[in-house]
Motif scaffolding. Structure first.
Motif, PDB file in Angstrom:
ATOM      1  N   ASP A 139       0.809  -1.214   0.000  1.00 42.26           N
ATOM      2  CA  ASP A 139       0.000   0.000   0.000  1.00 42.26           C
ATOM      3  C   ASP A 139       0.844   1.267   0.000  1.00 42.26           C
ATOM      4  N   THR A 140       2.142   1.135  -0.135  1.00 43.70           N
ATOM      5  CA  THR A 140       3.043   2.289  -0.184  1.00 43.70           C
ATOM      6  C   THR A 140       3.518   2.484  -1.628  1.00 43.70           C
ATOM      7  N   PRO A 141       4.169   3.609  -1.934  1.00 46.88           N
ATOM      8  CA  PRO A 141       4.628   3.853  -3.307  1.00 46.88           C
ATOM      9  C   PRO A 141       5.926   3.159  -3.680  1.00 46.88           C
ATOM     10  N   VAL A 142       6.526   2.405  -2.771  1.00 50.45           N
ATOM     11  CA  VAL A 142       7.795   1.728  -3.043  1.00 50.45           C
ATOM     12  C   VAL A 142       7.531   0.388  -3.719  1.00 50.45           C
ATOM     13  N   SER A 143       8.275   0.118  -4.791  1.00 48.42           N
ATOM     14  CA  SER A 143       8.129  -1.158  -5.498  1.00 48.42           C
ATOM     15  C   SER A 143       9.437  -1.951  -5.418  1.00 48.42           C
ATOM     16  N   ILE A 144       9.352  -3.249  -5.688  1.00 50.40           N
ATOM     17  CA  ILE A 144      10.499  -4.157  -5.574  1.00 50.40           C
ATOM     18  C   ILE A 144      10.615  -4.984  -6.840  1.00 50.40           C
ATOM     19  N   LEU A 145      11.819  -5.042  -7.385  1.00 47.06           N
ATOM     20  CA  LEU A 145      12.137  -5.921  -8.503  1.00 47.06           C
ATOM     21  C   LEU A 145      13.133  -6.964  -8.030  1.00 47.06           C
ATOM     22  N   MET A 146      12.757  -8.224  -8.126  1.00 45.93           N
ATOM     23  CA  MET A 146      13.657  -9.324  -7.813  1.00 45.93           C
ATOM     24  C   MET A 146      14.188  -9.893  -9.123  1.00 45.93           C
ATOM     25  N   VAL A 147      15.508  -9.920  -9.255  1.00 49.50           N
ATOM     26  CA  VAL A 147      16.154 -10.429 -10.464  1.00 49.50           C
ATOM     27  C   VAL A 147      16.741 -11.800 -10.155  1.00 49.50           C
ATOM     28  N   TYR A 148      16.514 -12.754 -11.055  1.00 47.53           N
ATOM     29  CA  TYR A 148      16.996 -14.113 -10.839  1.00 47.53           C
ATOM     30  C   TYR A 148      17.903 -14.549 -11.994  1.00 47.53           C
ATOM     31  N   PRO A 149      19.112 -13.995 -12.043  1.00 47.63           N
ATOM     32  CA  PRO A 149      20.051 -14.435 -13.080  1.00 47.63           C
ATOM     33  C   PRO A 149      20.574 -15.830 -12.788  1.00 47.63           C
ATOM     34  N   SER A 150      21.099 -16.474 -13.808  1.00 42.71           N
ATOM     35  CA  SER A 150      21.700 -17.788 -13.598  1.00 42.71           C
ATOM     36  C   SER A 150      23.213 -17.641 -13.652  1.00 42.71           C
ATOM     37  N   PHE A 151      23.853 -18.054 -14.738  1.00 42.60           N
ATOM     38  CA  PHE A 151      25.303 -18.002 -14.811  1.00 42.60           C
ATOM     39  C   PHE A 151      25.730 -16.789 -15.621  1.00 42.60           C
ATOM     40  N   VAL A 152      26.269 -15.793 -14.913  1.00 46.51           N
ATOM     41  CA  VAL A 152      26.716 -14.547 -15.531  1.00 46.51           C
ATOM     42  C   VAL A 152      28.222 -14.441 -15.328  1.00 46.51           C
ATOM     43  N   ASP A 153      28.913 -13.964 -16.363  1.00 51.08           N
ATOM     44  CA  ASP A 153      30.372 -13.860 -16.310  1.00 51.08           C
ATOM     45  C   ASP A 153      30.778 -12.615 -15.519  1.00 51.08           C
ATOM     46  N   THR A 154      30.866 -12.762 -14.201  1.00 52.77           N
ATOM     47  CA  THR A 154      31.205 -11.646 -13.333  1.00 52.77           C
ATOM     48  C   THR A 154      32.349 -12.044 -12.395  1.00 52.77           C
ATOM     49  N   PRO A 155      33.033 -11.058 -11.794  1.00 51.56           N
ATOM     50  CA  PRO A 155      34.142 -11.354 -10.876  1.00 51.56           C
ATOM     51  C   PRO A 155      33.726 -12.107  -9.622  1.00 51.56           C
ATOM     52  N   ILE A 156      32.437 -12.164  -9.308  1.00 47.55           N
ATOM     53  CA  ILE A 156      32.008 -12.876  -8.109  1.00 47.55           C
ATOM     54  C   ILE A 156      32.492 -14.317  -8.141  1.00 47.55           C
ATOM     55  N   GLU A 157      32.506 -14.932  -9.319  1.00 52.67           N
ATOM     56  CA  GLU A 157      32.954 -16.321  -9.422  1.00 52.67           C
ATOM     57  C   GLU A 157      34.480 -16.429  -9.497  1.00 52.67           C
ATOM     58  N   HIS A 158      35.128 -15.400 -10.062  1.00 51.91           N
ATOM     59  CA  HIS A 158      36.585 -15.425 -10.118  1.00 51.91           C
ATOM     60  C   HIS A 158      37.199 -15.284  -8.728  1.00 51.91           C
ATOM     61  N   HIS A 159      36.448 -14.705  -7.788  1.00 50.23           N
ATOM     62  CA  HIS A 159      36.935 -14.511  -6.424  1.00 50.23           C
ATOM     63  C   HIS A 159      36.169 -15.363  -5.414  1.00 50.23           C
ATOM     64  N   ALA A 160      35.527 -16.422  -5.886  1.00 50.95           N
ATOM     65  CA  ALA A 160      34.767 -17.298  -4.993  1.00 50.95           C
ATOM     66  C   ALA A 160      35.674 -17.852  -3.900  1.00 50.95           C
ATOM     67  N   LEU A 161      35.132 -17.954  -2.695  1.00 56.76           N
ATOM     68  CA  LEU A 161      35.889 -18.467  -1.561  1.00 56.76           C
ATOM     69  C   LEU A 161      35.881 -19.997  -1.548  1.00 56.76           C
ATOM     70  N   ASP A 162      36.936 -20.556  -0.976  1.00 58.69           N
ATOM     71  CA  ASP A 162      36.886 -21.979  -0.694  1.00 58.69           C
ATOM     72  C   ASP A 162      36.413 -22.174   0.742  1.00 58.69           C
ATOM     73  N   GLY A 163      36.460 -23.384   1.229  1.00 62.54           N
ATOM     74  CA  GLY A 163      35.905 -23.662   2.551  1.00 62.54           C
ATOM     75  C   GLY A 163      36.623 -22.988   3.695  1.00 62.54           C
ATOM     76  N   GLN A 164      37.879 -22.574   3.465  1.00 62.71           N
ATOM     77  CA  GLN A 164      38.659 -21.905   4.517  1.00 62.71           C
ATOM     78  C   GLN A 164      38.698 -20.394   4.350  1.00 62.71           C
ATOM     79  N   GLY A 165      38.006 -19.891   3.340  1.00 60.55           N
ATOM     80  CA  GLY A 165      37.969 -18.442   3.140  1.00 60.55           C
ATOM     81  C   GLY A 165      39.014 -17.916   2.185  1.00 60.55           C
ATOM     82  N   LEU A 166      39.786 -18.806   1.562  1.00 60.80           N
ATOM     83  CA  LEU A 166      40.745 -18.402   0.530  1.00 60.80           C
ATOM     84  C   LEU A 166      40.053 -18.449  -0.832  1.00 60.80           C
TER      85      LEU A 166
END
Length: 266
Positions: free
Chosen positions: A170-197
């Motif tokens: 009931d407010t003027p604020v709206s929300i867009l949820m984006v559900y990408p799958s496999f995108v070529d971004t640095p998030i995967e190049h810097h993914a952590l292993d189980g020890q945080g490296l």
């Protein structure tokens, strides 16, 4: 620096690289940009031409620092029309081999930071009839080998903001949820292993790898068309439906396609 009143204002987290950078570049013509990233040097490198009005280096896993920064922005910004919670990190490690502090960091950046930004800036968004954009993931809808903490964070993100959507309908604020799958971004190049490296083994995936520009274009269109949810990749969307309809079959197929993850114990 306070953005001028002549343009609507967009705040983007994780804006120094990948999808955040692509979105900032696409939206710069129509918005005054307030850009946030942990990498101050990369922000300066990409936006030294004055494209962005304000650049801020901030570690989104530091809740106290984020709270201080948000309090300042809430009093300094004249308005806020678009909040894009884009920053994210991930890990590639089996659930039982992932230290708790790695899971906590993923949850802090991928789930708690978007919640903290939204809560801190909601009054500004309400005044401007603004929009919140969150980068979810199909991993929040279905299990993915080697990413238990990431799946948990994205699942929490979806549930929180879909509940918030109903509560502020009931407010003027709206929300867009984006559900990408496999995108070529640095998030995967810097993914952590189980020890945080940084994880040493290559990324496993199914479906097509999409570019950040491809993804940013579709998000921009969804913003301007006032979409509530964006599912840009049909393959992963149908995979999520398969998981809901017959989870046992999905798990068997997923283990077969991503079996390489079972070979890496760290």
């Amino acid at each position: 620096m306070t953005p001028p009143d002549s343009k609507p204002i967009a705040l983007i987290t994780g804006a120094a690289s990948g999808l955040g950078l692509a979105l900032a570049q696409r939206l710069s013509a129509d918005y005054s940009l307030v850009l946030v990233d942990i990498n101050a040097a990369a922000l300066e490198q990409h936006f030294s031409d004055g494209t962005a009005v304000a650049l801020h280096a901030l570690d989104l896993s530091d809740r106290a620092a984020v709270a201080t920064w948000l309090n300042h922005q809430a009093s300094e910004l004249p308005r806020l029309d678009l909040l894009i919670n884009n920053a994210g990190i991930t890990h590639r490690s089996l659930a039982t081999a992932t230290q708790l502090d790695v899971i906590e960091r993923v949850l802090a950046v991928d789930y708690l930071a978007p919640v903290q930004f939204t809560q801190g800036l909601l009054p500004l968004l309400q005044k401007s009839s603004g929009k919140i954009v969150n980068m979810g993931s199909m991993a929040g809808w279905m299990p993915v080998l080697g990413r238990a903490g990431y799946c948990a964070a994205k699942s929490a993100l979806t549930q929180y903001f879909e509940t918030l959507r109903a509560e502020i309908a009931d407010t003027p604020v709206s929300i867009l949820m984006v559900y990408p799958s496999f995108v070529d971004t640095p998030i995967e190049h810097h993914a952590l292993d189980g020890q945080g490296l940084v994880a040493k083994h290559p990324r496993s995936m199914v479906g097509n790898m999409r570019s950040t520009e491809w993804m940013a274009e579709r998000i921009e269109r969804a913003i301007y068309s006032n979409r509530q949810r964006l599912f840009p990749d049909r393959f992963t969307y149908f995979a999520s439906l398969l998981y809901r309809i017959t989870p046992s079959l999905y798990l068997r197929l997923m283990r077969r396609r991503l079996r390489v993850e079972l070979e890496h114990k760290h």
